[in-house]
Scaffold this active site. Structure first.
Site, PDB file in Angstrom:
ATOM      1  N   GLY A   1       5.628  22.531  17.133  1.00 34.63           N
ATOM      2  CA  GLY A   1       4.223  22.920  17.343  1.00 34.63           C
ATOM      3  C   GLY A   1       3.569  21.947  18.299  1.00 34.63           C
ATOM      4  O   GLY A   1       2.448  21.507  18.090  1.00 34.63           O
TER       5      GLY A   1
ATOM      6  N   ASP B   1       7.404  25.314  20.648  1.00 32.19           N
ATOM      7  CA  ASP B   1       6.198  26.030  20.207  1.00 32.19           C
ATOM      8  C   ASP B   1       6.446  27.528  20.328  1.00 32.19           C
ATOM      9  O   ASP B   1       7.526  27.958  20.740  1.00 32.19           O
ATOM     10  CB  ASP B   1       4.971  25.588  21.042  1.00 32.19           C
TER      11      ASP B   1
ATOM     12  N   ASP C   1      10.089  30.100  16.585  1.00 31.85           N
ATOM     13  CA  ASP C   1       9.195  30.209  15.427  1.00 31.85           C
ATOM     14  C   ASP C   1       9.659  29.195  14.392  1.00 31.85           C
ATOM     15  O   ASP C   1      10.770  29.291  13.879  1.00 31.85           O
ATOM     16  CB  ASP C   1       9.283  31.647  14.881  1.00 31.85           C
ATOM     17  N   MET C   2       8.819  28.230  14.080  1.00 32.04           N
ATOM     18  CA  MET C   2       9.223  27.150  13.161  1.00 32.04           C
ATOM     19  C   MET C   2       9.496  27.671  11.748  1.00 32.04           C
ATOM     20  O   MET C   2      10.155  26.999  10.960  1.00 32.04           O
ATOM     21  CB  MET C   2       8.160  26.051  13.131  1.00 32.04           C
TER      22      MET C   2
ATOM     23  N   LYS D   1       2.849  16.969  14.515  1.00 28.72           N
ATOM     24  CA  LYS D   1       1.483  16.437  14.464  1.00 28.72           C
ATOM     25  C   LYS D   1       0.460  17.568  14.420  1.00 28.72           C
ATOM     26  O   LYS D   1       0.509  18.480  15.242  1.00 28.72           O
ATOM     27  CB  LYS D   1       1.256  15.566  15.703  1.00 28.72           C
TER      28      LYS D   1
ATOM     29  N   HIS E   1      -1.245  20.701   8.586  1.00 26.99           N
ATOM     30  CA  HIS E   1      -2.591  20.896   7.996  1.00 26.99           C
ATOM     31  C   HIS E   1      -3.135  22.311   8.242  1.00 26.99           C
ATOM     32  O   HIS E   1      -4.116  22.703   7.628  1.00 26.99           O
ATOM     33  CB  HIS E   1      -3.579  19.813   8.490  1.00 26.99           C
ATOM     34  N   ASP E   2      -2.467  23.059   9.135  1.00 27.04           N
ATOM     35  CA  ASP E   2      -2.898  24.441   9.398  1.00 27.04           C
ATOM     36  C   ASP E   2      -2.414  25.403   8.319  1.00 27.04           C
ATOM     37  O   ASP E   2      -2.767  26.584   8.342  1.00 27.04           O
ATOM     38  CB  ASP E   2      -2.310  24.937  10.731  1.00 27.04           C
TER      39      ASP E   2
ATOM     40  N   GLU F   1      -0.591  13.092  10.502  1.00 24.81           N
ATOM     41  CA  GLU F   1      -1.656  13.870   9.862  1.00 24.81           C
ATOM     42  C   GLU F   1      -2.619  12.921   9.145  1.00 24.81           C
ATOM     43  O   GLU F   1      -2.265  11.776   8.832  1.00 24.81           O
ATOM     44  CB  GLU F   1      -1.064  14.812   8.795  1.00 24.81           C
TER      45      GLU F   1
ATOM     46  N   GLU G   1      -6.536  19.461   4.637  1.00 22.23           N
ATOM     47  CA  GLU G   1      -6.117  18.072   4.759  1.00 22.23           C
ATOM     48  C   GLU G   1      -5.652  17.626   3.376  1.00 22.23           C
ATOM     49  O   GLU G   1      -6.200  18.078   2.370  1.00 22.23           O
ATOM     50  CB  GLU G   1      -7.276  17.206   5.261  1.00 22.23           C
TER      51      GLU G   1
HETATM   52  N1  LIG Z   1       5.303  29.731  13.883  1.00 24.16           N
HETATM   53  C1  LIG Z   1       5.124  28.759  14.771  1.00 24.16           C
HETATM   54  N2  LIG Z   1       6.183  28.167  15.379  1.00 24.16           N
HETATM   55  C2  LIG Z   1       5.991  27.162  16.280  1.00 24.16           C
HETATM   56  N3  LIG Z   1       4.772  26.653  16.590  1.00 24.16           N
HETATM   57  C3  LIG Z   1       3.685  27.215  15.986  1.00 24.16           C
HETATM   58  C4  LIG Z   1       3.810  28.271  15.051  1.00 24.16           C
HETATM   59  N4  LIG Z   1       2.574  28.614  14.610  1.00 24.16           N
HETATM   60  C5  LIG Z   1       1.700  27.818  15.253  1.00 24.16           C
HETATM   61  N5  LIG Z   1       2.360  26.972  16.084  1.00 24.16           N
HETATM   62  C6  LIG Z   1       1.786  25.965  16.978  1.00 24.16           C
HETATM   63  O1  LIG Z   1       1.266  24.861  16.219  1.00 24.16           O
HETATM   64  C7  LIG Z   1       0.375  24.145  17.066  1.00 24.16           C
HETATM   65  C8  LIG Z   1      -0.763  23.621  16.197  1.00 24.16           C
HETATM   66  S1  LIG Z   1      -1.992  22.715  17.120  1.00 24.16           S
HETATM   67  C9  LIG Z   1      -1.205  21.130  17.243  1.00 24.16           C
HETATM   68  C10 LIG Z   1      -0.651  20.851  18.615  1.00 24.16           C
HETATM   69  C11 LIG Z   1      -0.007  19.485  18.797  1.00 24.16           C
HETATM   70  N6  LIG Z   1       1.021  19.183  17.799  1.00 24.16           N
HETATM   71  C12 LIG Z   1      -0.986  18.355  18.822  1.00 24.16           C
HETATM   72  O2  LIG Z   1      -1.233  17.729  17.775  1.00 24.16           O
HETATM   73  O3  LIG Z   1      -1.559  18.069  19.866  1.00 24.16           O
HETATM   74  C13 LIG Z   1      -0.077  25.117  18.162  1.00 24.16           C
HETATM   75  O4  LIG Z   1       0.395  24.673  19.395  1.00 24.16           O
HETATM   76  C14 LIG Z   1       0.562  26.430  17.747  1.00 24.16           C
HETATM   77  O5  LIG Z   1       0.893  27.275  18.823  1.00 24.16           O
END
Ligand SMILES: Nc1ncnc2c1ncn2[C@@H]1O[C@H](CSCC[C@H]([NH3+])C(=O)O)[C@@H](O)[C@H]1O
Length: 366
Positions: free
Chosen positions: A208, A231, A252-253, A266, A270-271, A299, A332
Site C-alpha cells: 500500500g 499497490d 491486491d494485498m 505504513k 489503520h484503514d 502507525e 487507530e
Molecule cells: N487491496 C489493496 N491492495 C494494495 N493496496 C491497497 C489496497 N487497498 C488500498 N490500498 C492502498 O493503501 C494505501 C493507503 S494510503 C497509505 C499510503 C502510504 N503507505 C503512505 O503512508 O504514504 C493507498 O495507496 C491504497 O491505494
C-alpha cells in the site's frame, strides 16, 4: 491549621478552579464553533499561492506587491494576511521605503510547509482533507456511531474510498500526493532514528505504498536495498512512470503480497477493521522468510492513559476520527489492540519504538 480553616480554604480553591474553568470554556467554545475557519483560510492561501509568491520574490514583500502579483483585492488580501500572521503562518517585518515605513511579509516555518514543492510540504495533505469529497462524510459522523450505523464515506459516495479512487483518478492522485507528504516526512526520521529496522535487508516491499515516496527515500538512503512499491493496479498505473530506483508491482494485498526480506506497511492497517487487518498481516507474514524476516509497521499507537501522550502523538486521536469518517471499519489502535491483531496474524513477537512523528515503528517478527 484548624480543621474548619482548612475546609474553608479547600472550598475557596474549588470555587476558584470552577471560575477559571468557566472562563476558559467561554473562550474555548469558539474554537469548536469556528473550527473549520483555520483550515479554510489556509486552503485559500494555498490556492492563491501566497507562500510561492513570497518565496519567488526573494525578499520581504509588501501588501501592494503581493496583491498585484496574485491579482488580489488588497483589502481582502490584507484581512487574509492579518488572520494568517496572527497564527504565525507568515511573519511581518517593517522596511523603510520611499513612501515611509512599510509592513512586509516573510516566510515562517509554518508557511514553508504550504509551499507546493517545499521539502516539508504538507499542501497536498491539507488539500485532500479539505476537499469536498473528504469533507462531505463528516456530516454523517453521528449516524456512523449509532447501532447499525453506516460508514459515512460509503453513504455519501456510494462506495468505499479505495473503490471511489479507482474510478476518480484525480482524487486518487490527490490521495497519493497527500500520503507522500507524510512519507517524505516520516521515512527520513526512521532512517535517522531507527535505522536498525533496515539493517541486513536486500529486498523490501512497501505494501500500500501509494506513489512510492517511502521506497524512494529508502532506495536513496540505503542503495543496497532493492525497494518494491506495491499497490492497487489503478495506483501503480498512474505513478509507475515516476519511479526513482524503485520497482512497481500492482496487486491486491488481500490476495497476496510480493516476497521480500521484509515488508514495510505504513498508514494502511489503520484503514481496516481487525478481521481485514489480520488477513493483510497474515499475507505480509507469508511474504517474508521465517528466519530474519520482519514486518515494519508504521502507525500511531494510541496512549490509553489520559495526559500521557505528547502533542504529536495526540494527532493520533484526530486520525482516529478521520478513520471513522473516511473508512468502513478503520481505526487507530492502542498497544493492546496492536498486540491482538499481530498475534492473531501468527507473529511470535513484536516491539514498538516511538519516533519523532505521529506514528511509531512496530516491528513484527514471524
Ligand atoms: N487491496 C489493496 N491492495 C494494495 N493496496 C491497497 C489496497 N487497498 C488500498 N490500498 C492502498 O493503501 C494505501 C493507503 S494510503 C497509505 C499510503 C502510504 N503507505 C503512505 O503512508 O504514504 C493507498 O495507496 C491504497 O491505494
Amino acid at each position: 491549621m484548624g480543621e474548619i480553616h482548612r475546609e474553608k480554604l479547600s472550598q475557596w480553591e474549588k470555587e476558584q478552579e470552577e471560575e477559571e474553568e468557566e472562563a476558559q470554556a467561554q473562550i474555548d467554545i469558539w474554537k469548536y464553533i469556528f473550527g473549520f475557519v483555520e483550515q479554510a483560510v489556509v486552503k485559500c492561501a494555498i490556492e492563491l499561492g501566497i507562500a510561492e509568491a513570497i518565496e519567488a520574490h526573494g525578499k520581504p514583500m509588501t501588501l501592494s506587491e503581493l496583491s498585484s502579483t496574485l491579482r488580489c483585492d488588497p483589502s481582502y488580501l490584507n484581512r487574509i494576511m492579518r488572520f494568517l500572521v496572527r497564527r504565525k503562518i507568515f511573519k511581518t517585518t517593517t522596511s523603510t521605503t520611499n513612501h515611509g515605513c512599510d509592513l512586509s511579509y516573510v516566510q515562517s516555518p509554518l508557511s514553508r510547509r504550504l509551499l507546493r514543492n517545499g521539502e516539508h510540504s504538507m499542501t497536498a495533505l491539507l488539500m485532500l482533507e479539505s476537499s469536498h469529497v473528504m469533507l462531505a462524510p463528516w456530516h454523517g459522523l453521528s449516524d456512523r456511531v449509532l447501532v447499525d450505523g453506516n460508514p459515512s464515506f460509503k453513504k455519501v459516495h456510494g462506495e468505499d474510498v479505495w473503490d471511489y479512487a479507482a474510478t476518480n483518478l484525480e482524487h486518487s492522485n490527490l490521495i497519493n500526493e497527500a500520503m507522500a507528504c507524510d512519507a517524505n516526512l516520516v521515512v527520513p526520521v526512521m532512517v535517522e532514528g531507527c535505522s536498525e529496522v533496515f539493517e541486513g535487508l536486500t529486498t523490501l516491499v512497501d505494501v500500500g505504498g501509494g506513489n512510492g515516496a517511502a521506497m524512494g527515500v529508502v532506495a536513496k538512503s540505503c542503495p543496497w536495498i532493492k525497494a518494491i512499491n506495491f499497490d492497487l493496479p489503478h495506483v501503480i498505473a498512474a505513478v509507475a512512470p515516476k519511479c526513482n530506483g524503485v520497482e512497481f508491482v500492482a496487486g491486491d494485498m488481500f490476495a497476496s503480497v510480493p516476497k521480500a526480506d521484509a515488508v514495510f506497511i505504513k498508514w494502511v492497517l489503520h484503514d481496516w477493521g481487525d478481521e481485514e487487518c489480520i488477513q493483510i498481516l497474515k499475507n505480509c507474514r507469508e511474504a517474508i522468510p521465517k528466519e530474519n524476516g520482519r514486518v515494519i509497521i508504521v502507525e500511531a499507537v494510541i496512549e490509553e492513559e489520559e495526559g500521557k501522550h505528547d502533542k504529536l502523538k495526540d494527532v493520533g486521536l484526530m486520525l482516529d476520527m478521520v478513520m471513522m469518517a473516511h473508512t468502513n471499519f478503520g481505526k487507530e489502535r492502542t498497544l493492546k489492540e496492536w498486540e491482538y491483531v499481530i498475534k492473531m496474524a501468527g507473529f511470535s513477537t513484536f516491539t514498538v519504538k516511538a519516533i519523532n512523528a505521529v506514528q511509531s515503528v512496530i516491528l513484527a517478527l514471524p
